[in-house]
Design an enzyme around this catalytic site. Structure first.
Site, PDB file in Angstrom:
ATOM      1  N   CYS A 189      38.223  40.917  37.644  1.00  0.00           N
ATOM      2  CA  CYS A 189      38.778  41.596  38.822  1.00  0.00           C
ATOM      3  C   CYS A 189      37.987  42.877  39.006  1.00  0.00           C
ATOM      4  CB  CYS A 189      40.264  41.893  38.642  1.00  0.00           C
ATOM      5  SG  CYS A 189      40.976  42.815  40.026  1.00  0.00           S
ATOM      6  N   CYS A 194      39.036  42.804  47.624  1.00  0.00           N
ATOM      7  CA  CYS A 194      38.740  42.031  46.416  1.00  0.00           C
ATOM      8  C   CYS A 194      37.337  42.402  45.976  1.00  0.00           C
ATOM      9  CB  CYS A 194      38.848  40.533  46.691  1.00  0.00           C
ATOM     10  SG  CYS A 194      38.382  39.492  45.287  1.00  0.00           S
ATOM     11  N   GLY A 195      37.228  43.114  44.851  1.00  0.00           N
ATOM     12  CA  GLY A 195      35.927  43.592  44.392  1.00  0.00           C
ATOM     13  C   GLY A 195      34.980  42.470  44.032  1.00  0.00           C
ATOM     14  N   GLN A 206      47.776  42.494  40.873  1.00  0.00           N
ATOM     15  CA  GLN A 206      47.406  42.126  39.512  1.00  0.00           C
ATOM     16  C   GLN A 206      47.963  43.125  38.502  1.00  0.00           C
ATOM     17  OE1 GLN A 206      44.649  41.997  41.845  1.00  0.00           O
ATOM     18  NE2 GLN A 206      44.662  39.760  41.964  1.00  0.00           N
ATOM     19  N   ASN A 258      34.591  34.734  37.784  1.00  0.00           N
ATOM     20  CA  ASN A 258      35.687  33.968  38.367  1.00  0.00           C
ATOM     21  C   ASN A 258      35.134  33.200  39.565  1.00  0.00           C
ATOM     22  OD1 ASN A 258      35.289  36.225  39.951  1.00  0.00           O
ATOM     23  ND2 ASN A 258      37.433  36.780  40.140  1.00  0.00           N
TER      24      ASN A 258
END
Length: 274
Positions: free
Chosen positions: A73, A217-218, A44, A157
């Site tokens: 994110c 992926c947090g 990203q 998200n």
């Protein structure tokens, strides 16, 4: 243009200061920069912008490697907090930022980790968005000629979480892209494959929307714990073991924000002619 390369548990970022630099990123430029052979290479792109509200410190923007902009994110948020302090843009330990999805507070702890208030998980299908008649703890989906049980949640998200017996043998490469673009996710989704080791410990792999499988992926870790707690599988504080390392997630349940704590690493600074 000056930039920094950073990572959170191997989830890597190009971070750009748009407070002191005048920059514009088209989707084509982002894809070129994201190319690991011809560009900088990253999962990203994170952009630090001036705040839109005087009560806030910065505006936080996130772009996937495919050029699409996203609203959240978690690993990036930790790197964002480390970056603005390293670059002298602020000396605060509690950093208030806006995103496309709302507001966040990022806290740099005494042991140099970053704690992120990720807000309250939202299980309403319309918030994800996810096509369903009503909110359920578990949904039945058909994909790749399989019947799949999953939990669905928005952490700013969209996330889909599937419980598996062993993440090492989970069909991440084949099932991940099919579910990511499933018709029930009109804006696509991040797909988490969760192995419950015990109530305080899970293992997790995530196929990220627009990026594929990443080292960590947090927001996916947050989503997995939120779904696990909602389904009665997990305790309020959970250690999440990802391919890239460990995150600690804490959530007291509905009506409370969820917190993520983990590292953020500065790798190098660079300069690129656009």
């Amino acid at each position: 243009m000056q930039f920094s390369k950073m990572h959170g548990l191997g989830n890597d970022f190009m971070v750009v200061d748009a407070v002191t630099q005048n920059v514009f990123f088209s989707p084509e430029l982002i894809r070129r920069l994201a190319d690991r052979h011809l560009g900088v290479g990253f999962d990203q792109l994170l952009v630090v912008e001036p705040p839109y509200d005087p009560e806030l410190d910065f505006h936080y923007r996130i772009f996937n490697a495919d050029g699409s902009e996203v609203a959240q994110c978690g690993n990036g948020a930790r790197c964002f907090a480390r970056f603005v302090r390293l670059k002298g843009l602020t000396n605060k330990r509690d950093i208030r930022v806006s995103t496309a999805n709302g507001r966040m507070v990022l806290t740099v702890t005494d042991d140099d980790l970053v704690r992120v208030n990720m807000g309250e998980p939202n299980f309403e299908p319309s918030a994800v968005p996810f096509r369903a008649n009503k909110a359920e703890k578990t949904y039945i989906m058909r994909a790749a000629e399989q019947t799949i049980l999953c939990g669905v949640v928005s952490m700013g998200n969209p996330h889909c979480v599937i419980q598996v017996d062993d993440v090492d043998t989970a069909a991440v490469e084949t099932l991940g892209p099919v579910l990511e673009s499933h018709e029930r996710f009109p804006e696509r989704a991040n797909i988490g494959f969760m192995q419950v080791v015990k109530r305080e410990h899970i293992r997790l792999r995530v196929f990220e929307r627009g990026a594929g499988e990443t080292q960590a992926c947090g927001s996916g870790a947050c989503a997995a714990v939120a779904v696990g707690i909602q389904q009665g599988l997990l305790a309020e504080e959970v250690r999440v073991e990802l391919p890239g390392g460990r995150l600690d997630i804490a959530w007291k349940g509905p009506g409370h924000p969820l917190y993520m704590t983990g590292p953020a690493v500065h790798v190098y600074d660079g300069f690129i002619h656009l």
